[in-house]
Design a protein around this motif. Sequence first.
Motif, short mmCIF file in Angstrom:
data_model
loop_
_atom_site.label_atom_id
_atom_site.label_comp_id
_atom_site.label_asym_id
_atom_site.label_seq_id
_atom_site.Cartn_x
_atom_site.Cartn_y
_atom_site.Cartn_z
N ASP A 235 89.93 -13.27 90.25
CA ASP A 235 89.11 -12.13 89.83
C ASP A 235 88.78 -11.23 91.02
O ASP A 235 88.85 -9.99 90.92
N LEU A 236 88.42 -11.84 92.15
CA LEU A 236 88.12 -11.04 93.34
C LEU A 236 89.38 -10.35 93.85
O LEU A 236 89.34 -9.17 94.21
N GLU A 237 90.49 -11.08 93.86
CA GLU A 237 91.76 -10.48 94.27
C GLU A 237 92.07 -9.25 93.42
O GLU A 237 92.41 -8.17 93.94
N SER A 238 91.92 -9.37 92.11
CA SER A 238 92.21 -8.26 91.21
C SER A 238 91.27 -7.09 91.46
O SER A 238 91.70 -5.92 91.49
N ALA A 239 89.98 -7.38 91.64
CA ALA A 239 89.00 -6.32 91.87
C ALA A 239 89.29 -5.57 93.17
O ALA A 239 89.17 -4.33 93.24
N MET A 240 89.68 -6.31 94.22
CA MET A 240 89.95 -5.66 95.51
C MET A 240 91.25 -4.86 95.47
O MET A 240 91.36 -3.81 96.11
N LEU A 241 92.23 -5.33 94.72
CA LEU A 241 93.45 -4.54 94.56
C LEU A 241 93.16 -3.25 93.81
O LEU A 241 93.70 -2.19 94.14
N ASP A 242 92.28 -3.32 92.81
CA ASP A 242 91.88 -2.11 92.11
C ASP A 242 91.18 -1.14 93.06
O ASP A 242 91.40 0.08 93.00
N ARG A 243 90.34 -1.68 93.92
CA ARG A 243 89.64 -0.82 94.89
C ARG A 243 90.65 -0.14 95.81
O ARG A 243 90.54 1.06 96.10
N TYR A 244 91.63 -0.91 96.26
CA TYR A 244 92.64 -0.32 97.14
C TYR A 244 93.42 0.78 96.41
O TYR A 244 93.68 1.85 96.99
N ARG A 245 93.76 0.53 95.17
CA ARG A 245 94.49 1.55 94.40
C ARG A 245 93.69 2.85 94.30
O ARG A 245 94.24 3.95 94.40
N GLN A 246 92.39 2.71 94.08
CA GLN A 246 91.55 3.90 93.97
C GLN A 246 91.51 4.69 95.28
O GLN A 246 91.45 5.91 95.29
#
Length: 329
Positions: A235-246
């Motif tokens: 879940d944290l991995e996914s959230a941080m990847l989303d942050r990077y994409r943004q």
Amino acid sequence: MSDLPDGIEEFLGKAGWGGADIDPIPGDASFRRYFRIKSAGGKKAMLMHAPPPHEDPKPFLHVAGWLSDHNMRAPEIYAADAAQGWVLLEDFGDDRMRDWLDDHPAGEAPAYEVAIDALAALHQRPPGPFAPYDMPTYLRETGLLTEWYAPAQGLTVDKAAYEAAWEEALAPMMQRQSPGVTVLRDYHAENIMLLGDPVARAPQGLIDFQDALVGHPAYDLVSLLQDARREVSEDLESAMLDRYRQLASPDHHFEADYARLGAQRNAKIVGIFTRLYKRDEKPRYLDLIPRVWAAMERDLTHPALGPVARWFDSNIPDELRHSGGGTIT
């Protein structure tokens, strides 16, 4: 003071730190050593001794200078004598991200957010004057699994097919590494120093970047979010990847390339940790292999890794794969 390296007091004297207190820091490296330095006036610094021919501080100095010139938080260099292996640098303190999170688990998300923000900022800079993360380097690294892990498990595997599978899987990504970004290569919670409270968005210091190359932006993200030394939830991995994409708006190949480099890095680490045990007699790294193996198995489910996944199906027994790589003796 008899256990101090020859020349330490002479170097400190020339650097303007004569008579300072010298406190050795226990370390794991066989040739590189670190010391905490405190002057009579209370100034603090870190002293690295990386003596040739076994060590060479010039790459560290080169990368540190480039990072600082591009407003990234590398330690300031106070003095250096590369020929003798001495580097006097800024002391970032004791708060490694990994250790701080052990004591402050509620700060996990903010700490990782700041780390992601730093990567996004790095990737906005032009790539540094470093060697490319080219196909031969990727293949040499993945080859550590067949070189060390397979023999340790008594496996006879098809090394030629292994290399060919990796080359096929990685080839579509290589064009997206031009012009590329600076890749620190070991960007994870044990190599990030907290210079204040992450909740307050305090900056984080970078260390252990001397092997920097120019490559793909996903590599350091994998290093951070599929950390061999610290459990990072999916879940944290996914959230941080989303942050990077943004922040960075990577192209539509990003998910596939992240999986490619996740599998590549994790295969390398399985080989390295096995080597640390078999060659260097450091068994504590064996306990980390199941975490690395589990992350690699997740990466291998991506269609981009089809050739490599098929090789694993044919060469690594299910009982080893399902047990996190199996027990290495």
